[in-house]
Each structure stands twice: as C-alpha cells, then as structure tokens.
Write an enzyme that holds these catalytic residues in place. Structure first.
Site, PDB file in Angstrom:
ATOM      1  N   GLU A 113       0.809  -1.208  -0.079  1.00  0.00           N
ATOM      2  CA  GLU A 113       0.094   0.198   0.010  1.00  0.00           C
ATOM      3  C   GLU A 113       0.722   1.290  -0.001  1.00  0.00           C
ATOM      4  O   GLU A 113       0.551   2.314  -0.886  1.00  0.00           O
ATOM      5  CB  GLU A 113      -1.089   0.045   1.272  1.00  0.00           C
ATOM      6  CG  GLU A 113      -2.127  -1.208   1.321  1.00  0.00           C
ATOM      7  CD  GLU A 113      -2.882  -1.160   0.019  1.00  0.00           C
ATOM      8  OE1 GLU A 113      -3.081   0.006  -0.461  1.00  0.00           O
ATOM      9  OE2 GLU A 113      -3.121  -2.344  -0.405  1.00  0.00           O
ATOM     10  N   TRP A 136       1.864   2.145  -3.454  1.00  0.00           N
ATOM     11  CA  TRP A 136       0.686   2.728  -4.426  1.00  0.00           C
ATOM     12  C   TRP A 136       1.048   4.232  -4.076  1.00  0.00           C
ATOM     13  O   TRP A 136       0.732   5.033  -5.031  1.00  0.00           O
ATOM     14  CB  TRP A 136      -0.648   2.544  -3.775  1.00  0.00           C
ATOM     15  CG  TRP A 136      -1.242   1.305  -4.424  1.00  0.00           C
ATOM     16  CD1 TRP A 136      -1.416  -0.016  -4.025  1.00  0.00           C
ATOM     17  CD2 TRP A 136      -1.624   1.476  -5.880  1.00  0.00           C
ATOM     18  NE1 TRP A 136      -1.739  -0.831  -4.932  1.00  0.00           N
ATOM     19  CE2 TRP A 136      -2.123   0.006  -6.196  1.00  0.00           C
ATOM     20  CE3 TRP A 136      -2.060   2.374  -6.815  1.00  0.00           C
ATOM     21  CZ2 TRP A 136      -2.807  -0.407  -7.310  1.00  0.00           C
ATOM     22  CZ3 TRP A 136      -2.397   1.848  -8.029  1.00  0.00           C
ATOM     23  CH2 TRP A 136      -2.736   0.506  -8.478  1.00  0.00           C
ATOM     24  N   ASN A 182     -10.590   3.849   3.647  1.00  0.00           N
ATOM     25  CA  ASN A 182     -10.297   3.518   2.298  1.00  0.00           C
ATOM     26  C   ASN A 182     -11.336   3.084   1.447  1.00  0.00           C
ATOM     27  O   ASN A 182     -11.862   3.369   0.374  1.00  0.00           O
ATOM     28  CB  ASN A 182      -9.127   2.734   2.037  1.00  0.00           C
ATOM     29  CG  ASN A 182      -8.752   2.585   0.658  1.00  0.00           C
ATOM     30  OD1 ASN A 182      -8.540   3.546  -0.080  1.00  0.00           O
ATOM     31  ND2 ASN A 182      -8.665   1.323   0.283  1.00  0.00           N
ATOM     32  N   TRP A 228     -15.111  13.602 -11.793  1.00  0.00           N
ATOM     33  CA  TRP A 228     -14.285  13.284 -10.727  1.00  0.00           C
ATOM     34  C   TRP A 228     -13.591  14.322 -10.005  1.00  0.00           C
ATOM     35  O   TRP A 228     -13.103  14.353  -8.935  1.00  0.00           O
ATOM     36  CB  TRP A 228     -13.220  12.257 -11.062  1.00  0.00           C
ATOM     37  CG  TRP A 228     -12.287  12.583 -12.125  1.00  0.00           C
ATOM     38  CD1 TRP A 228     -12.460  12.272 -13.493  1.00  0.00           C
ATOM     39  CD2 TRP A 228     -11.109  13.446 -11.934  1.00  0.00           C
ATOM     40  NE1 TRP A 228     -11.471  12.759 -14.119  1.00  0.00           N
ATOM     41  CE2 TRP A 228     -10.349  13.483 -13.454  1.00  0.00           C
ATOM     42  CE3 TRP A 228     -10.528  13.721 -10.831  1.00  0.00           C
ATOM     43  CZ2 TRP A 228      -9.314  13.987 -13.629  1.00  0.00           C
ATOM     44  CZ3 TRP A 228      -9.299  14.449 -11.119  1.00  0.00           C
ATOM     45  CH2 TRP A 228      -8.690  14.455 -12.448  1.00  0.00           C
TER      46      TRP A 228
HETATM   47  P1  FAD Z   1      -3.428   1.909   5.272  1.00  0.00           P
HETATM   48  O1  FAD Z   1      -4.140   1.093   4.620  1.00  0.00           O
HETATM   49  O2  FAD Z   1      -2.833   1.730   6.746  1.00  0.00           O
HETATM   50  O3  FAD Z   1      -2.129   2.388   4.429  1.00  0.00           O
HETATM   51  C1  FAD Z   1      -0.984   2.697   4.651  1.00  0.00           C
HETATM   52  C2  FAD Z   1      -0.592   3.974   3.789  1.00  0.00           C
HETATM   53  O4  FAD Z   1      -0.588   3.459   2.580  1.00  0.00           O
HETATM   54  C3  FAD Z   1      -1.407   5.134   3.828  1.00  0.00           C
HETATM   55  O5  FAD Z   1      -1.292   5.631   4.922  1.00  0.00           O
HETATM   56  C4  FAD Z   1      -1.151   5.552   2.406  1.00  0.00           C
HETATM   57  O6  FAD Z   1      -0.014   6.389   2.715  1.00  0.00           O
HETATM   58  C5  FAD Z   1      -0.874   4.731   1.789  1.00  0.00           C
HETATM   59  N1  FAD Z   1      -1.979   4.007   0.789  1.00  0.00           N
HETATM   60  C6  FAD Z   1      -2.908   3.021   1.102  1.00  0.00           C
HETATM   61  N2  FAD Z   1      -3.819   3.101   0.325  1.00  0.00           N
HETATM   62  C7  FAD Z   1      -3.536   3.886  -0.851  1.00  0.00           C
HETATM   63  C8  FAD Z   1      -3.889   4.193  -1.942  1.00  0.00           C
HETATM   64  N3  FAD Z   1      -5.014   3.474  -2.397  1.00  0.00           N
HETATM   65  N4  FAD Z   1      -3.482   4.753  -2.829  1.00  0.00           N
HETATM   66  C9  FAD Z   1      -1.982   5.494  -2.311  1.00  0.00           C
HETATM   67  N5  FAD Z   1      -1.550   5.207  -0.982  1.00  0.00           N
HETATM   68  C10 FAD Z   1      -2.302   4.639  -0.440  1.00  0.00           C
HETATM   69  N6  FAD Z   1      -4.570   8.718   0.304  1.00  0.00           N
HETATM   70  C11 FAD Z   1      -3.947   9.622   0.954  1.00  0.00           C
HETATM   71  O7  FAD Z   1      -2.761   9.688   1.750  1.00  0.00           O
HETATM   72  N7  FAD Z   1      -4.287  10.974   0.657  1.00  0.00           N
HETATM   73  C12 FAD Z   1      -5.425  11.382  -0.328  1.00  0.00           C
HETATM   74  O8  FAD Z   1      -5.592  12.575  -0.468  1.00  0.00           O
HETATM   75  C13 FAD Z   1      -6.293  10.282  -0.585  1.00  0.00           C
HETATM   76  N8  FAD Z   1      -7.379  10.474  -1.376  1.00  0.00           N
HETATM   77  C14 FAD Z   1      -7.967   9.383  -1.659  1.00  0.00           C
HETATM   78  C15 FAD Z   1      -9.310   9.582  -2.465  1.00  0.00           C
HETATM   79  C16 FAD Z   1      -9.949   8.601  -2.728  1.00  0.00           C
HETATM   80  C17 FAD Z   1     -11.082   8.846  -3.785  1.00  0.00           C
HETATM   81  C18 FAD Z   1      -9.593   7.144  -2.878  1.00  0.00           C
HETATM   82  C19 FAD Z   1     -10.396   6.143  -2.967  1.00  0.00           C
HETATM   83  C20 FAD Z   1      -8.313   6.972  -1.778  1.00  0.00           C
HETATM   84  C21 FAD Z   1      -7.507   8.191  -1.505  1.00  0.00           C
HETATM   85  N9  FAD Z   1      -6.351   7.906  -0.469  1.00  0.00           N
HETATM   86  C22 FAD Z   1      -5.769   8.944  -0.188  1.00  0.00           C
HETATM   87  C23 FAD Z   1      -5.790   6.483  -0.505  1.00  0.00           C
HETATM   88  C24 FAD Z   1      -6.128   5.749   0.907  1.00  0.00           C
HETATM   89  O9  FAD Z   1      -7.600   5.729   0.813  1.00  0.00           O
HETATM   90  C25 FAD Z   1      -5.739   6.425   2.166  1.00  0.00           C
HETATM   91  O10 FAD Z   1      -4.222   6.410   1.752  1.00  0.00           O
HETATM   92  C26 FAD Z   1      -6.084   5.581   3.227  1.00  0.00           C
HETATM   93  O11 FAD Z   1      -7.447   5.394   3.432  1.00  0.00           O
HETATM   94  C27 FAD Z   1      -5.301   6.240   4.579  1.00  0.00           C
HETATM   95  O12 FAD Z   1      -5.626   5.384   5.718  1.00  0.00           O
HETATM   96  P2  FAD Z   1      -4.566   4.426   6.320  1.00  0.00           P
HETATM   97  O13 FAD Z   1      -3.454   5.332   6.601  1.00  0.00           O
HETATM   98  O14 FAD Z   1      -5.179   3.992   7.754  1.00  0.00           O
HETATM   99  O15 FAD Z   1      -4.164   3.399   5.118  1.00  0.00           O
END
Ligand code: FAD
Length: 480
Positions: free
Chosen positions: A278, A281, A344, A362
């Site tokens: 992740e 990504w 997410n 979008w």
């Molecule tokens: P975890 O699942 O714990 O993931 C760990 C880290 O991996 C995250 O903190 C993030 O840095 C990275 N990550 C995880 N999923 C993704 C992904 N799909 N794409 C890129 N990196 C990812 N993430 C943001 O950081 N900023 C945003 O502005 C953002 N906007 C989003 C908009 C939409 C419409 C969608 C569908 C997703 C978006 N995300 C964004 C990706 C993702 O939803 C968040 O990173 C995630 O929900 C953050 O929660 P977490 O730190 O608990 O994620």
C-alpha cells in the site's frame, strides 16, 4: 573555510516534511557545523501547485506548533514567514547573510518553484542544496526498459522492489547550532489563523489521529504492535480500526516511508508485505504526479475528455453533506466532515457513487476531498479519483460499478459504522440498514425513521443510475 564564512548561517526550509528525525536537509545542515535558521513559509498562493485545503491547514497549525517546540528545544528556533516561497527566501538571505539554503525535494508541481530558487540562489553565489525527500525512490531514476515512466502498478512495484534497499532512517540531531546574532522577525502561528472558525468543523479531527511527529511515531508503533497482524483482512471493514491511519503523517512528512519500512521489517509479524505494498501505491502515485503535474486537472486517459459529465449542483450538495439516502455513502461523507479522515473502502464507495451514480466529474470530488481531508495529498488524491473514474493509470474499468447496498452489507454487515455516523437510521434492523426504503412501514415507524423527513429517500435509483452510467460510458467509446 574562514571564520567569517563559518559563522554564516544555513537556511533550512520545512514544507511537507514537518519532522526533525530522518530529515536529510536538516541533518546535512547540522553536519556542516554552521548556524541553522529553520523556516516554515506559509505560501497560500504558490506559483506552482495548489495551496492546502481547510482540513490540512488545521493539521498544519498543530504540526508546526510541535515542530517549533522541538526545534526550540534543540537550540534553533523555527522562523515563520508568509508569502511566496522564493520571495521570502531571497529576503531572508538578505536579512541574515545566509550563505546556503537547504531543503528536501518535493515531487509535486511545487518543485518547479524549487528549481527556480536553486537557479536564482546559484546566480547570487548562495549554495542551494536539495536532498531526497519523502519517497523511497527518485521518480527520475526509475523507468521502464524503454526509458519511459511506469503506468502499470504491478510492473512499477516489481521494479521498485528489485532496486530497493531502503536506507536506514537518519536520527534526529541531539542539538542544533541556532543563529542568534541578529533579531530576525517571525510571525506567530496565531497570526496565520489556520484553524477553521466559521464554521469550526474541526472539533472531531483529533479523534482519529493527532498531528505532529511524536504522535506519528506512536501511531506507527501502535499499529505494528497491535494491528499489522490482521491488516490484510481488517483493513476492509470501516467499523473496525484495522488500517494504520498513518496517511496524514505521511502526507505532511511527519513520518517517512524509510521509517515505516524499518519498523515494519523489524517486526516480521502478520501482513507486513501487504502493508508495504500500500505504501508502494503512494510511491506509484507520486511517480505519476511527477511525470504528469496536472494530475488533478486532466485525465490520464484522454478518451475521458469526451465523457458527458452532468452538472447536478443539488446532487453534489447531497453527496457532500452525506444526504444521498444511501447510508454507507452518507456515513462516509459524514465521517469525512466530522473527523477529516475517511476509511479507504468508503472512499472507494463514495467516490464511485459520485462519478458513476451521479455522473458528476471526478474533479468535483477530488476538490471536495482536497479541502476536507487532513491527509489530502497532491498525488494520492487525484490518482485515486482517476483510478475510480477509470481515467487514471492502471485504473479500475469504468464499467465496474460499486453497488452501495451490497458494499454496505458486505463490509459493514453489523452496521456499526453506519449507525455511528448516520444515527437517524440506527434503529433499523441490519436487514434494512443499508436500504431503508425497502423496510415495511411498521419497521420504519418502530425505528423512528420517516423517509423524506428524518432521512432522505435515495437521490437516484441504483439500477437506473447504473444503466445510465454505462450508456454514458459507451457514448465516449462509440462516439455520439
Ligand atoms: P493504510 O491502509 O494503513 O495504508 C498505509 C498507507 O499506504 C497509507 O497511509 C497511504 O500512505 C498508503 N496508501 C494506502 N492506500 C493507498 C492508495 N489507494 N493509494 C495511495 N496510497 C495508499 N490517501 C492519501 O494519503 N491522501 C489522499 O488525499 C487520498 N485520497 C483518496 C481519495 C480516494 C477517492 C480514494 C479512493 C483513496 C484516497 N487515498 C488517499 C488512499 C487511501 O484511501 C488512504 O491512503 C488510506 O485510506 C489512509 O488510511 P490508512 O493510513 O489507515 O491506510
């Protein structure tokens, strides 16, 4: 180096790297032994890129406050200035007699301003040095065999893993040489009025994550110790605390991916590789942004330029306010508004709903998220929106349309998430919770739900909206 030269300070810029540990620019400046002027510039109207949205400003206030305390404690107080970055730096060089300016690289359009700064400082005999920023890889150095940027995540991730040997994070300096010879004026954080007032929608923001470098490390260790084990499964359920909630720390640079790798790899437990994927990504999205700086403005797949988006201000407002009549969508949009963060899975559901059920561009959703997410990120936000819309690199095909009812039932089967954020339907049995309009009158009455009054009827019918979305999509493939 003459004594005069040695006493000339180095300016260290803080931007999206609000940390003391694993801060390459700060560390390098410290190593020179020269006095340091750390500075944070509030650039509301950057020449390149966009200024932060409202929720990020709230985060910034608290994070800069902590950074300032830490730098104070280390002996080099943080200077706060406001204005165009390059104008402010030039002025500060003049005021302080600085002989060098150091910063960590940015990979968004703002890096154009940095390139200009490097040129101007160089022409004036000032040392300008940039250091690797908050990515595991430098986007210029990772290319396909044909020398072009990657557009497919799988191939990118393999290449990154093959070439990747994440360095150890750098320690925080124990003491810094401050620059106290002259009185340099600093703004105060209060001057900047970053906290929202009218309305103050930030009261629930620190419930999910607390800004600042200290909290970032606590959150990382807490996640790896307690939740990494079940991450692969638990991350999908919005009613559970299953993911890391590190996104805002990474977006503001309170934490680096090097630090994350080190802690995760030292742990050996659970779904470490799935979690690091992740983070991969995030790398991929920055790779995209670096090569396509207008990612938030234009489709990666140009065939979407002809897509017949609809202007539907009332529907857009219903989506923003969490009043679409689909409980899982509304819960997500309210979580976003109340806490500055959204799970997410629900970002995917709400995003898909806006783009496919409401046929709204979008870019409208991206803008709303940009303003309301504390983790709003110049790469992750537009790349994920384009991924959902189908217009992005390696994106989900447009015709894969999320069913908000089934998604709710599958990922919030016990209804804990919806009941928390949409209390007006909390009394409904699980069977009807994700589709209140199907509940018999006596069930609605018992749950004190009056459709159209206490909770909206669906703004669109799922099946009809799906058909309409597919027709709109086909029209861009076959022409009018
Ligand atoms: P975890 O699942 O714990 O993931 C760990 C880290 O991996 C995250 O903190 C993030 O840095 C990275 N990550 C995880 N999923 C993704 C992904 N799909 N794409 C890129 N990196 C990812 N993430 C943001 O950081 N900023 C945003 O502005 C953002 N906007 C989003 C908009 C939409 C419409 C969608 C569908 C997703 C978006 N995300 C964004 C990706 C993702 O939803 C968040 O990173 C995630 O929900 C953050 O929660 P977490 O730190 O608990 O994620």
């Amino acid at each position: 180096m003459s004594a005069k030269q040695a006493s000339k300070p180095t300016i260290v810029l803080f931007r999206d790297d609000l940390r003391v540990a694993d801060n390459h620019a700060l560390y390098a400046a410290h190593e020179t032994g020269k006095p340091i002027i750390p500075v944070f510039i509030l650039d509301h109207h950057p020449q390149h890129g966009r200024g932060p949205g409202g929720a990020r400003l709230w985060w910034l206030h608290h994070s800069v406050a902590e950074l300032s305390d830490r730098l104070d404690g280390l002996g080099a107080p943080l200077l706060l200035r406001r204005g165009r970055q390059n104008d402010v730096v030039r002025q500060l060089v003049g005021e302080s007699g600085a002989s060098a300016v150091y910063w960590n690289r940015r990979y968004d359009p703002a890096n154009e301003a940095d390139a200009e700064l490097k040129r101007v400082l160089g022409e004036n005999g000032i040392e300008a040095k940039s250091f690797e920023g908050a990515l595991l890889h430098e986007p210029t150095q990772l290319t396909t065999g044909a020398g072009t940027p990657y557009k497919v995540f799988g191939a990118f991730w393999r290449a990154l893993n093959n070439s990747l040997h994440p360095r150890d994070p750098m320690p925080a300096p124990k003491k810094l040489a401050g620059f106290n010879d002259r009185k340099l004026q600093s703004d105060t954080l209060a001057d900047w009025k970053l906290l929202p007032t009218n309305p103050d929608w930030s009261t629930g923001f620190d419930e999910f994550c607390k800004p600042g470098e200290t909290a970032a490390h606590e959150a990382l260790h807490d996640f790896v110790r307690a939740r990494l084990q079940d991450y692969g499964e638990a991350r999908n359920f919005p009613g559970r605390k299953g993911s890391s909630q590190l996104s805002a720390y990474l977006a503001h640079g309170e934490l680096t991916p090097f630090q994350v790798h080190q802690v995760v790899n030292a742990n050996h437990a659970g779904d470490g590789q799935g979690f690091l994927r992740e983070i991969g990504w995030r790398e991929f999205n920055y790779h995209l942004l670096f090569h396509k700086p207008d990612l938030h403005l234009s489709n990666v797949d140009k065939s979407f330029d002809a897509f017949p988006w609809q202007s539907a201000p009332d529907a857009l407002k219903a989506w923003q306010r969490g009043r679409t009549g689909y409980p899982i969508v509304d819960a997500g949009m309210r979580q976003l508004w109340q806490t500055g963060w959204m799970h997410n899975r629900v970002r995917l559901i709400t995003g898909s709903f806006l783009v496919k059920h409401l046929l709204i561009d979008w870019r409208e959703g991206e803008r709303w998220f940009w303003d309301t997410l504390v983790d709003a990120d110049p790469a992750n936000n537009p790349a994920n929106w384009q991924w959902i819309a189908g217009s992005g690199a390696d994106a989900a095909p447009f015709f894969r349309i999320f069913n908000p009812i089934l998604q709710g039932e599958k990922f919030d089967g016990d209804g804990s998430y919806v009941r928390r954020f949409v209390p007006e339907v909390a009394g409904l049995p699980d069977k009807y919770l994700h589709k209140p309009w199907t509940a018999p009158a006596n069930v609605l009455a018992k749950a004190k739900v009056e459709l159209g009054k206490t909770y909206p009827r669906p703004v669109v019918d799922h099946a009809a909206a799906r058909t309409q979305a597919l027709e709109a999509y086909r029209s861009t493939r076959n022409g009018p």
